[in-house]
Enzyme design. Structure first.
Site, PDB file in Angstrom:
ATOM      1  N   ASP A  29       0.855  -1.191   0.000  1.00 24.72           N
ATOM      2  CA  ASP A  29       0.000   0.000   0.000  1.00 24.72           C
ATOM      3  C   ASP A  29       0.896   1.247   0.000  1.00 24.72           C
ATOM      4  O   ASP A  29       1.701   1.432   0.922  1.00 24.72           O
ATOM      5  CB  ASP A  29      -0.882  -0.033   1.268  1.00 24.72           C
ATOM      6  CG  ASP A  29      -1.792   1.180   1.380  1.00 24.72           C
ATOM      7  OD1 ASP A  29      -1.676   2.105   0.534  1.00 24.72           O
ATOM      8  OD2 ASP A  29      -2.618   1.208   2.313  1.00 24.72           O
ATOM      9  N   GLU A  79      30.233   5.859   4.992  1.00 31.72           N
ATOM     10  CA  GLU A  79      30.233   4.414   5.210  1.00 31.72           C
ATOM     11  C   GLU A  79      30.052   3.712   3.862  1.00 31.72           C
ATOM     12  O   GLU A  79      29.613   2.577   3.786  1.00 31.72           O
ATOM     13  CB  GLU A  79      29.166   4.001   6.219  1.00 31.72           C
ATOM     14  CG  GLU A  79      27.781   4.512   5.912  1.00 31.72           C
ATOM     15  CD  GLU A  79      26.769   4.215   7.020  1.00 31.72           C
ATOM     16  OE1 GLU A  79      26.578   3.032   7.333  1.00 31.72           O
ATOM     17  OE2 GLU A  79      26.182   5.177   7.550  1.00 31.72           O
ATOM     18  N   CYS A 111      26.222   6.511  10.515  1.00 28.74           N
ATOM     19  CA  CYS A 111      25.698   7.850  10.203  1.00 28.74           C
ATOM     20  C   CYS A 111      26.220   8.925  11.152  1.00 28.74           C
ATOM     21  O   CYS A 111      25.790  10.078  11.080  1.00 28.74           O
ATOM     22  CB  CYS A 111      24.174   7.831  10.210  1.00 28.74           C
ATOM     23  SG  CYS A 111      23.536   6.571   9.110  1.00 28.74           S
ATOM     24  N   THR A 152      14.084   2.948   2.418  1.00 29.60           N
ATOM     25  CA  THR A 152      14.904   3.929   3.161  1.00 29.60           C
ATOM     26  C   THR A 152      16.298   4.076   2.555  1.00 29.60           C
ATOM     27  O   THR A 152      17.247   4.383   3.252  1.00 29.60           O
ATOM     28  CB  THR A 152      14.996   3.572   4.670  1.00 29.60           C
ATOM     29  OG1 THR A 152      15.750   2.372   4.835  1.00 29.60           O
ATOM     30  CG2 THR A 152      13.637   3.368   5.286  1.00 29.60           C
ATOM     31  N   SER A 201      16.552  -1.295  15.463  1.00 28.28           N
ATOM     32  CA  SER A 201      17.318  -0.060  15.201  1.00 28.28           C
ATOM     33  C   SER A 201      16.485   1.173  15.546  1.00 28.28           C
ATOM     34  O   SER A 201      17.004   2.159  16.071  1.00 28.28           O
ATOM     35  CB  SER A 201      17.817  -0.005  13.752  1.00 28.28           C
ATOM     36  OG  SER A 201      16.755   0.231  12.854  1.00 28.28           O
ATOM     37  N   HIS A 233      18.913  13.032  12.937  1.00 30.14           N
ATOM     38  CA  HIS A 233      19.354  12.134  11.871  1.00 30.14           C
ATOM     39  C   HIS A 233      18.086  11.562  11.234  1.00 30.14           C
ATOM     40  O   HIS A 233      17.195  11.093  11.942  1.00 30.14           O
ATOM     41  CB  HIS A 233      20.229  11.022  12.456  1.00 30.14           C
ATOM     42  CG  HIS A 233      20.421   9.875  11.511  1.00 30.14           C
ATOM     43  ND1 HIS A 233      20.877  10.062  10.223  1.00 30.14           N
ATOM     44  CD2 HIS A 233      20.194   8.543  11.643  1.00 30.14           C
ATOM     45  CE1 HIS A 233      20.923   8.885   9.608  1.00 30.14           C
ATOM     46  NE2 HIS A 233      20.522   7.952  10.439  1.00 30.14           N
ATOM     47  N   LYS A 242       9.305   9.873  15.577  1.00 30.01           N
ATOM     48  CA  LYS A 242       9.231   8.904  16.688  1.00 30.01           C
ATOM     49  C   LYS A 242      10.013   9.416  17.898  1.00 30.01           C
ATOM     50  O   LYS A 242       9.589   9.235  19.037  1.00 30.01           O
ATOM     51  CB  LYS A 242       9.804   7.553  16.252  1.00 30.01           C
ATOM     52  CG  LYS A 242       8.922   6.759  15.319  1.00 30.01           C
ATOM     53  CD  LYS A 242       9.686   5.513  14.852  1.00 30.01           C
ATOM     54  CE  LYS A 242       8.940   4.751  13.783  1.00 30.01           C
ATOM     55  NZ  LYS A 242       7.955   3.815  14.316  1.00 30.01           N
ATOM     56  N   ASN A 275      17.570   8.546   2.171  1.00 28.01           N
ATOM     57  CA  ASN A 275      18.591   8.446   3.216  1.00 28.01           C
ATOM     58  C   ASN A 275      19.968   8.832   2.669  1.00 28.01           C
ATOM     59  O   ASN A 275      20.399   8.293   1.654  1.00 28.01           O
ATOM     60  CB  ASN A 275      18.627   6.989   3.711  1.00 28.01           C
ATOM     61  CG  ASN A 275      19.344   6.839   5.037  1.00 28.01           C
ATOM     62  OD1 ASN A 275      19.923   7.789   5.554  1.00 28.01           O
ATOM     63  ND2 ASN A 275      19.298   5.636   5.581  1.00 28.01           N
ATOM     64  N   SER A 306      24.413   4.071  13.730  1.00 25.57           N
ATOM     65  CA  SER A 306      24.204   2.709  14.220  1.00 25.57           C
ATOM     66  C   SER A 306      25.512   2.079  14.644  1.00 25.57           C
ATOM     67  O   SER A 306      26.585   2.396  14.135  1.00 25.57           O
ATOM     68  CB  SER A 306      23.573   1.856  13.116  1.00 25.57           C
ATOM     69  OG  SER A 306      22.267   2.280  12.880  1.00 25.57           O
TER      70      SER A 306
HETATM   71  N1  CAA Z   1      -0.771   3.373   5.783  1.00 27.22           N
HETATM   72  C1  CAA Z   1      -0.099   4.158   6.642  1.00 27.22           C
HETATM   73  N2  CAA Z   1       0.885   3.689   7.484  1.00 27.22           N
HETATM   74  C2  CAA Z   1       1.205   2.385   7.397  1.00 27.22           C
HETATM   75  C3  CAA Z   1       0.535   1.512   6.516  1.00 27.22           C
HETATM   76  C4  CAA Z   1      -0.495   2.048   5.687  1.00 27.22           C
HETATM   77  N3  CAA Z   1      -1.174   1.291   4.825  1.00 27.22           N
HETATM   78  N4  CAA Z   1       1.062   0.276   6.676  1.00 27.22           N
HETATM   79  C5  CAA Z   1       2.028   0.367   7.617  1.00 27.22           C
HETATM   80  N5  CAA Z   1       2.117   1.648   8.051  1.00 27.22           N
HETATM   81  C6  CAA Z   1       3.036   2.206   9.041  1.00 27.22           C
HETATM   82  C7  CAA Z   1       3.235   1.303  10.240  1.00 27.22           C
HETATM   83  O1  CAA Z   1       2.201   1.445  11.178  1.00 27.22           O
HETATM   84  C8  CAA Z   1       4.570   1.814  10.742  1.00 27.22           C
HETATM   85  O2  CAA Z   1       4.387   3.012  11.472  1.00 27.22           O
HETATM   86  P1  CAA Z   1       5.090   3.191  12.908  1.00 27.22           P
HETATM   87  O3  CAA Z   1       6.552   2.978  12.665  1.00 27.22           O
HETATM   88  O4  CAA Z   1       4.727   4.572  13.298  1.00 27.22           O
HETATM   89  O5  CAA Z   1       4.524   2.122  13.778  1.00 27.22           O
HETATM   90  C9  CAA Z   1       5.321   2.183   9.469  1.00 27.22           C
HETATM   91  O6  CAA Z   1       4.328   2.290   8.452  1.00 27.22           O
HETATM   92  C10 CAA Z   1       6.336   1.160   9.037  1.00 27.22           C
HETATM   93  O7  CAA Z   1       5.723  -0.083   9.064  1.00 27.22           O
HETATM   94  P2  CAA Z   1       6.509  -1.373   9.528  1.00 27.22           P
HETATM   95  O8  CAA Z   1       7.230  -1.115  10.805  1.00 27.22           O
HETATM   96  O9  CAA Z   1       5.600  -2.517   9.465  1.00 27.22           O
HETATM   97  O10 CAA Z   1       7.567  -1.445   8.325  1.00 27.22           O
HETATM   98  P3  CAA Z   1       8.686  -2.447   8.002  1.00 27.22           P
HETATM   99  O11 CAA Z   1       8.595  -3.690   8.844  1.00 27.22           O
HETATM  100  O12 CAA Z   1       8.607  -2.637   6.544  1.00 27.22           O
HETATM  101  O13 CAA Z   1      10.054  -1.726   8.416  1.00 27.22           O
HETATM  102  C11 CAA Z   1      11.788  -0.154   8.772  1.00 27.22           C
HETATM  103  C12 CAA Z   1      10.275  -0.345   8.482  1.00 27.22           C
HETATM  104  C13 CAA Z   1      12.133  -0.902  10.052  1.00 27.22           C
HETATM  105  C14 CAA Z   1      12.057   1.323   8.960  1.00 27.22           C
HETATM  106  C15 CAA Z   1      12.590  -0.706   7.553  1.00 27.22           C
HETATM  107  O14 CAA Z   1      12.365   0.107   6.446  1.00 27.22           O
HETATM  108  C16 CAA Z   1      14.066  -0.803   7.810  1.00 27.22           C
HETATM  109  O15 CAA Z   1      14.579  -1.807   8.295  1.00 27.22           O
HETATM  110  N6  CAA Z   1      14.855   0.283   7.452  1.00 27.22           N
HETATM  111  C17 CAA Z   1      16.305   0.295   7.659  1.00 27.22           C
HETATM  112  C18 CAA Z   1      16.706   0.528   9.118  1.00 27.22           C
HETATM  113  C19 CAA Z   1      16.506   1.970   9.556  1.00 27.22           C
HETATM  114  O16 CAA Z   1      16.377   2.887   8.787  1.00 27.22           O
HETATM  115  N7  CAA Z   1      16.465   2.171  10.881  1.00 27.22           N
HETATM  116  C20 CAA Z   1      16.354   3.500  11.445  1.00 27.22           C
HETATM  117  C21 CAA Z   1      17.163   3.688  12.716  1.00 27.22           C
HETATM  118  S1  CAA Z   1      18.826   3.132  12.490  1.00 27.22           S
HETATM  119  C22 CAA Z   1      19.506   4.242  11.413  1.00 27.22           C
HETATM  120  O17 CAA Z   1      19.255   5.406  11.498  1.00 27.22           O
HETATM  121  C23 CAA Z   1      20.369   3.601  10.396  1.00 27.22           C
HETATM  122  C24 CAA Z   1      20.784   4.405   9.229  1.00 27.22           C
HETATM  123  O18 CAA Z   1      20.480   5.516   8.904  1.00 27.22           O
HETATM  124  C25 CAA Z   1      21.686   3.750   8.365  1.00 27.22           C
END
Ligand code: CAA
Length: 384
Positions: A29, A79, A111, A152, A201, A233, A242, A275, A306
């Site tokens: 979606d 990185e 980062c 991302t 993370s 960041h 968040k 990103n 990280s």
């Molecule tokens: N409409 C609106 N919102 C929706 C939706 C819909 N139809 N379906 C899902 N969502 C929302 C969820 O509720 C969730 O919101 P919250 O986080 O507020 O709860 C959001 O969309 C994401 O959904 P999921 O958590 O289910 O998504 P995911 O399992 O696919 O993973 C992620 C998301 C963990 C960010 C993933 O993209 C990821 O692993 N990214 C890389 C790691 C990262 O960026 N981490 C950030 C901190 S570490 C860091 O900063 C590292 C860096 O830069 C290198």
């Protein structure tokens, strides 16, 4: 002596993918990506672009001949390094026509790299009156096709010139930092893509923010009321939200609304780019400067890398900052990019240059590019 950011510039590759199209191609979606993650577009670099060429491009956009004469320190935070030995910074000395009497090196801590560079530059400029330092954040964020992290990704570079009497942001020399050995995100030397425990993370990021913010308030006897804006960041634009949400109920409703509104101005560019890894916080700063900042505002900046290292520090926006930032060029660069299809992006993702590759300059649409790999050495060129 006042020390801080005197100039700040940005470079993003010319191609991007549309996040709604990415969602549809992955049978997800689109609201999840545009609202849940908070992205609209994702920058896609050409195979002839890498951390070196991106860094050269952002630095080239801000440096004058006089700046170059005064630079005594060059640090690249990345990185996405192209060599296990030679630093990205060493390549730049030629590409940017920098003088030889420069101390140059690369810093890696996910980062956090650019912030490590910025704080080192602060020390260098404070100890060497009249000298300037160039700090560049340059990265290509890659998690792999069809991974949870794919949405991302992004690519680009932010360059900052650090000097005394800075015209953009005076650094306050107030900061708190912390390091914990955490397995939230990593990229082994054999891998072109990062590995992440995504949800973990997010938790570590928020925990670092709340811990450091408590320590910052206690150390400097301040509250949120002392800041109009908090910059974060931004691996994806929902991430800072968040962290900010942890302040709800702890600060006045008016302050919370102000911080949230200003955060939205700081993520406008990131929504369009994705990103930048270590450049993300500084793209947020630039977005805020272009879209909303006012002179003499106090900013709080949260840097997170990280692995994990975090730091909170502060700065004051300088009167006249808008005269030093080329708002029109930045907006034009973002607007004049071209959208590519998801299948073209997937094809480009798989391209890998090997020893013997020679890039045809006729196909290059960038000022700085990888021209050749000869005897396993990367050779770069500049289009004039
Ligand atoms: N409409 C609106 N919102 C929706 C939706 C819909 N139809 N379906 C899902 N969502 C929302 C969820 O509720 C969730 O919101 P919250 O986080 O507020 O709860 C959001 O969309 C994401 O959904 P999921 O958590 O289910 O998504 P995911 O399992 O696919 O993973 C992620 C998301 C963990 C960010 C993933 O993209 C990821 O692993 N990214 C890389 C790691 C990262 O960026 N981490 C950030 C901190 S570490 C860091 O900063 C590292 C860096 O830069 C290198």
């Amino acid at each position: 002596m006042d020390v801080g950011i005197d100039k700040i510039g940005f470079y993003v590759p010319k191609d991007y993918i549309d996040i709604v199209e990415l969602a549809k191609a992955r049978d997800i979606d689109p609201d999840k990506f545009t609202i849940g993650i908070g992205q609209d577009k994702q920058a896609v670099p050409q195979p002839y672009q890498d951390a070196v060429t991106l860094a050269a491009s952002s630095a080239d956009s801000i440096l004058s001949a006089d700046d170059k004469k005064d630079i005594g320190l060059l640090i690249v935070g990345t990185e996405s390094s192209v060599d296990e030995s030679k630093s990205t910074a060493a390549f730049l000395v030629d590409l940017l026509d920098l003088p030889e009497d420069i101390r140059s090196f690369e810093i890696k801590q996910a980062c956090f790299g650019a912030t490590a560079g910025l704080q080192s530059a602060y020390d260098f400029v404070s100890l060497n009156p009249g000298k300037k330092a160039l700090v560049i954040a340059s990265d290509i964020a890659r998690y792999g096709i069809k991974t949870p992290g794919e949405v991302t990704q992004g690519a680009g570079s932010v360059a900052m010139l650090i000097s005394e009497s800075p015209r953009v942001l005076k650094l306050e020399h107030k900061s708190v930092y912390m390091t914990r050995n955490v397995g939230d995100f990593w990229r082994p030397t054999f891998s072109k893509v990062a590995f992440a425990r995504g949800k973990f993370s997010n938790e570590v990021y928020v925990d670092f923010f709340t811990t450091l913010w408590d320590r910052y308030q206690a150390k400097y006897d301040v509250t949120a009321d002392d800041f109009s804006t908090m910059l974060f960041h931004i691996p994806y634009t929902k991430m800072g939200t968040k962290a900010l949400r942890t302040l709800e109920g702890k600060v006045s409703d008016e302050k919370y609304a102000e911080l949230m509104a200003n955060y939205q101005d700081s993520v406008k560019f990131s929504r369009e780019v994705g990103n930048l890894y270590t450049g993300s916080l500084y793209l947020g700063l630039l977005s805020y400067l272009v879209n909303a900042a006012k002179a003499n505002e106090n900013l709080l900046l949260f840097s997170y890398g990280s692995g994990a290292v975090g730091e909170i520090y502060s700065g004051e926006i300088q009167p006249g900052f808008e005269k030093v930032i080329d708002k029109t060029s930045l907006e034009t660069m973002l607007e004049q990019r071209q959208k590519i299809s998801i299948s073209d992006y997937e094809k480009m993702y798989e391209v890998e240059y090997h020893d013997g590759t020679i890039v045809d300059p006729a196909g290059v649409d960038a000022k700085f590019y990888l021209s050749e790999i000869k005897e396993n050495e990367r050779i770069y060129k500049k289009n004039n």
